[in-house]
Each structure stands twice: as C-alpha cells, then as structure tokens.
Motif scaffolding. Structure first.
Motif, PDB file in Angstrom:
ATOM      1  N   GLN A 179     -30.050 -10.441 -20.221  1.00 21.72           N
ATOM      2  CA  GLN A 179     -29.978  -9.939 -18.862  1.00 21.72           C
ATOM      3  C   GLN A 179     -30.434  -8.476 -18.815  1.00 21.72           C
ATOM      4  N   TYR A 180     -31.136  -8.132 -17.747  1.00 21.86           N
ATOM      5  CA  TYR A 180     -31.619  -6.766 -17.532  1.00 21.86           C
ATOM      6  C   TYR A 180     -30.529  -5.988 -16.802  1.00 21.86           C
ATOM      7  N   VAL A 181     -29.718  -5.285 -17.572  1.00 13.65           N
ATOM      8  CA  VAL A 181     -28.570  -4.556 -17.021  1.00 13.65           C
ATOM      9  C   VAL A 181     -28.459  -3.194 -17.694  1.00 13.65           C
ATOM     10  N   THR A 182     -27.595  -2.351 -17.141  1.00 17.45           N
ATOM     11  CA  THR A 182     -27.481  -0.961 -17.582  1.00 17.45           C
ATOM     12  C   THR A 182     -27.251  -0.820 -19.070  1.00 17.45           C
ATOM     13  N   LYS A 183     -26.285  -1.564 -19.601  1.00 19.20           N
ATOM     14  CA  LYS A 183     -25.905  -1.392 -21.004  1.00 19.20           C
ATOM     15  C   LYS A 183     -27.062  -1.697 -21.950  1.00 19.20           C
ATOM     16  N   MET A 184     -27.938  -2.600 -21.552  1.00 16.70           N
ATOM     17  CA  MET A 184     -29.060  -2.981 -22.403  1.00 16.70           C
ATOM     18  C   MET A 184     -30.175  -1.943 -22.372  1.00 16.70           C
ATOM     19  N   LEU A 185     -30.013  -0.908 -21.546  1.00 18.90           N
ATOM     20  CA  LEU A 185     -31.050   0.113 -21.410  1.00 18.90           C
ATOM     21  C   LEU A 185     -30.570   1.503 -21.813  1.00 18.90           C
ATOM     22  N   TRP A 186     -29.312   1.646 -22.174  1.00 21.01           N
ATOM     23  CA  TRP A 186     -28.766   2.936 -22.572  1.00 21.01           C
ATOM     24  C   TRP A 186     -29.113   3.278 -24.012  1.00 21.01           C
ATOM     25  N   ASP A 187     -29.193   4.555 -24.274  1.00 20.94           N
ATOM     26  CA  ASP A 187     -29.359   5.077 -25.645  1.00 20.94           C
ATOM     27  C   ASP A 187     -30.545   4.423 -26.336  1.00 20.94           C
ATOM     28  N   ASP A 188     -30.315   3.901 -27.530  1.00 25.81           N
ATOM     29  CA  ASP A 188     -31.414   3.295 -28.284  1.00 25.81           C
ATOM     30  C   ASP A 188     -31.587   1.821 -27.952  1.00 25.81           C
ATOM     31  N   ARG A 189     -30.825   1.317 -26.971  1.00 21.56           N
ATOM     32  CA  ARG A 189     -30.857  -0.125 -26.703  1.00 21.56           C
ATOM     33  C   ARG A 189     -32.089  -0.557 -25.904  1.00 21.56           C
ATOM     34  N   ASN A 216     -42.704 -19.610 -28.261  1.00 16.38           N
ATOM     35  CA  ASN A 216     -44.111 -20.013 -28.364  1.00 16.38           C
ATOM     36  C   ASN A 216     -44.391 -20.759 -29.660  1.00 16.38           C
ATOM     37  N   GLU A 217     -43.832 -20.264 -30.750  1.00 16.87           N
ATOM     38  CA  GLU A 217     -44.047 -20.914 -32.056  1.00 16.87           C
ATOM     39  C   GLU A 217     -43.482 -22.328 -32.072  1.00 16.87           C
ATOM     40  N   ALA A 218     -42.306 -22.505 -31.463  1.00 15.60           N
ATOM     41  CA  ALA A 218     -41.653 -23.814 -31.463  1.00 15.60           C
ATOM     42  C   ALA A 218     -42.125 -24.702 -30.314  1.00 15.60           C
ATOM     43  N   GLU A 219     -42.932 -24.136 -29.417  1.00 15.46           N
ATOM     44  CA  GLU A 219     -43.436 -24.843 -28.248  1.00 15.46           C
ATOM     45  C   GLU A 219     -42.278 -25.373 -27.389  1.00 15.46           C
ATOM     46  N   VAL A 220     -41.365 -24.457 -27.069  1.00 14.60           N
ATOM     47  CA  VAL A 220     -40.262 -24.791 -26.174  1.00 14.60           C
ATOM     48  C   VAL A 220     -40.305 -23.855 -24.972  1.00 14.60           C
ATOM     49  N   ASN A 221     -39.618 -24.250 -23.934  1.00 20.55           N
ATOM     50  CA  ASN A 221     -39.598 -23.452 -22.715  1.00 20.55           C
ATOM     51  C   ASN A 221     -38.740 -22.206 -22.855  1.00 20.55           C
ATOM     52  N   LEU A 222     -39.130 -21.175 -22.116  1.00 20.95           N
ATOM     53  CA  LEU A 222     -38.379 -19.928 -22.047  1.00 20.95           C
ATOM     54  C   LEU A 222     -38.165 -19.563 -20.585  1.00 20.95           C
ATOM     55  N   PHE A 223     -36.900 -19.380 -20.193  1.00 16.10           N
ATOM     56  CA  PHE A 223     -36.584 -18.857 -18.875  1.00 16.10           C
ATOM     57  C   PHE A 223     -36.441 -17.355 -19.018  1.00 16.10           C
ATOM     58  N   GLN A 224     -37.336 -16.600 -18.354  1.00 17.01           N
ATOM     59  CA  GLN A 224     -37.440 -15.158 -18.557  1.00 17.01           C
ATOM     60  C   GLN A 224     -36.463 -14.390 -17.649  1.00 17.01           C
ATOM     61  N   ARG A 225     -35.194 -14.455 -18.007  1.00 14.30           N
ATOM     62  CA  ARG A 225     -34.176 -13.756 -17.216  1.00 14.30           C
ATOM     63  C   ARG A 225     -34.423 -12.251 -17.203  1.00 14.30           C
ATOM     64  N   TRP A 226     -34.780 -11.693 -18.352  1.00 19.41           N
ATOM     65  CA  TRP A 226     -35.022 -10.249 -18.457  1.00 19.41           C
ATOM     66  C   TRP A 226     -36.119  -9.812 -17.486  1.00 19.41           C
ATOM     67  N   ALA A 227     -37.241 -10.495 -17.526  1.00 17.99           N
ATOM     68  CA  ALA A 227     -38.380 -10.131 -16.674  1.00 17.99           C
ATOM     69  C   ALA A 227     -38.066 -10.348 -15.202  1.00 17.99           C
ATOM     70  N   LEU A 228     -37.325 -11.399 -14.877  1.00 18.43           N
ATOM     71  CA  LEU A 228     -37.004 -11.684 -13.484  1.00 18.43           C
ATOM     72  C   LEU A 228     -36.075 -10.620 -12.908  1.00 18.43           C
ATOM     73  N   MET A 229     -35.034 -10.282 -13.658  1.00 12.11           N
ATOM     74  CA  MET A 229     -34.103  -9.256 -13.174  1.00 12.11           C
ATOM     75  C   MET A 229     -34.773  -7.885 -13.125  1.00 12.11           C
ATOM     76  N   ARG A 230     -35.653  -7.621 -14.060  1.00 11.17           N
ATOM     77  CA  ARG A 230     -36.399  -6.360 -14.030  1.00 11.17           C
ATOM     78  C   ARG A 230     -37.281  -6.295 -12.788  1.00 11.17           C
ATOM     79  N   HIS A 231     -37.897  -7.417 -12.443  1.00 12.84           N
ATOM     80  CA  HIS A 231     -38.717  -7.475 -11.234  1.00 12.84           C
ATOM     81  C   HIS A 231     -37.871  -7.167 -10.002  1.00 12.84           C
ATOM     82  N   TRP A 232     -36.689  -7.751  -9.949  1.00 16.92           N
ATOM     83  CA  TRP A 232     -35.805  -7.474  -8.810  1.00 16.92           C
ATOM     84  C   TRP A 232     -35.470  -5.995  -8.719  1.00 16.92           C
ATOM     85  N   HIS A 233     -35.191  -5.386  -9.880  1.00 18.00           N
ATOM     86  CA  HIS A 233     -34.797  -3.980  -9.885  1.00 18.00           C
ATOM     87  C   HIS A 233     -35.986  -3.066  -9.554  1.00 18.00           C
TER      88      HIS A 233
END
Length: 239
Positions: free
Chosen positions: A151-161, A177-194
C-alpha cells in the motif's frame, strides 16, 4: 477523515490484469462453491474497525453474479488466510494448510509490506526470493495466482523506506512477470490517487493507526472495488 470524499480514477493501465483468469472462469461455469484463498498479512487479515478486502471482495463478487449475471446459484467464498505481521518467509510455511488443502480456483497473495515496514527484520532480496519460491510452488500445482503489492501510505515513504518500497514493488513485479502470474498494482493505484487525484494521506490512512501504515475504510473499499472490477474483466465479463 474528511467527509468530502475525492473523485478518483481507476486507470486501465494500472488496474487491468495481464492474464485471463481461466481457472476461475471454469470454476464459475461449474457446480458447487467457488473458493478463492486470500493469503497475506494485516491488510488481508484486517485490523481495528476497517473491514479488509477479502470480505468486501466476496460481497462484491456475490452481488455481481446475483444482480448482473443473474446467477444467484453461484456461491463464491473468499477464504481469509491473512496473519498480521507476516511476510512471504512465514507464509510459505502455511501454504499446505491454508492454500493447498482448500484447492482454490484462485490464490490472491498480498506481499511485500512487512519487508519494508520491518526493514530491521527482513531483507527485501531474501523476501523476493521467497516470493519466487512460493509462486513456483503454486504454479507447479496448477493454481492461478494474483499478487498484490504494498500500500502507498505514509510509513512506507518515511526515512529510508521510500527507496526500499520502490525496490520491493519492482521485485514483486519482476517475480510476477517471471512466473507469468497476475499482479494487482495497489502501490501504483494509490500513488495515482495521491499524486493525480489529490487524495490526501489523511484520506488514504486509517485515522486510528499510529503507525501510519494501514489504509482507511474508504481507501480499502476503493481498492476492493478496483480488484473486483479487474477480476471480472479478466474472467471475460464486463465489470
């Protein structure tokens, strides 16, 4: 959180899944309950008063097949196998009892957050190695898999995080990509919202979480709706 909820976008380039959910579609076309297992940590398990995504996803999928597809006979069960504080390292040990035993039509695996949040306990490269190992085990047994990144949230962006978060997101994408499985991009979606939709961190975050790590009820709802729509589209239906 403010009562003035923002208008947000769900860009197809971010939300759409890469691969069709063929096994899930086959299960939905068959008879008997359709099982989906949700493996992950606290944003899967749930905390405090925020209803986590597995329960919302179950409700939204059931509503869709009842009201839109007009198949009230389809029973979809999303089994919540989340445990707060865990990472791929610990979750691999639970695969046999918490995934394989139920033989689900789809495995949703939310990973990567604790590798960054507890960066004093985990090495992100080692965690990525265990994600690849877990995907190999799931694929070897024929399971369809959908990864969810952090998740794209404050704690994941503080300091060296911040840098560590970017690395973890990239490693998860590479593993998918290597395993050819689906990825739901929560990080990118929440970042887009912000960034693009001007959603504040106050609106994205659970106001009762002192760690500034967990999503609010509203943002959890939006993520759940986006995930539901992505899955319906990957099944081959119209969300």
């Amino acid at each position: 959180m403010s009562d003035n909820l923002p208008i947000i976008e769900f860009p197809a380039a971010i939300v759409d899944l890469k691969y069709p959910l063929m096994r899930l579609r086959q299960a939905l076309d068959g008879k008997g309950p359709v099982r989906i297992v949700a493996m992950g940590s606290s944003s899967t398990a749930g905390r405090a008063d925020v209803v986590p995504y597995p329960y919302r996803l179950e409700m939204y999928l059931r509503q869709y097949f009842k009201d839109v597809v007009h198949r009230p006979d389809i029973r979809i069960d999303v089994l919540n196998r989340g445990k707060g504080g865990e990472e791929a390292n610990e979750e691999l040990v639970r695969f046999e009892a918490d995934i394989f035993h139920d033989d689900p039509a789809l495995v949703i695996w939310q990973v990567g957050t604790n590798a960054v949040f507890h960066n004093d306990q985990y090495d992100v490269d080692a965690v990525a190695g265990n994600i690849r190992k877990g995907l190999a085990q799931l694929r070897a047994r024929g399971f369809e898999v959908l990864l969810i990144d952090p998740q794209y949230v404050t704690k994941m962006l503080w300091d060296d995080r911040a840098e560590l978060s970017d690395k973890m997101v990239r490693l998860i994408r590479d593993a998918a990509n290597e395993a050819e499985v689906n990825l739901f991009q929560r990080w990118a979606l929440m970042r887009h919202w912000h960034v693009q939709n001007n959603v504040s961190f106050e609106q994205l975050l659970d106001p009762g979480d002192p760690d500034k790590l967990h999503q609010s009820d509203w943002s959890t709802q939006q993520i759940s709706l986006a995930l539901k729509s992505a899955m319906i589209k990957a099944i081959g239906l119209t969300a």
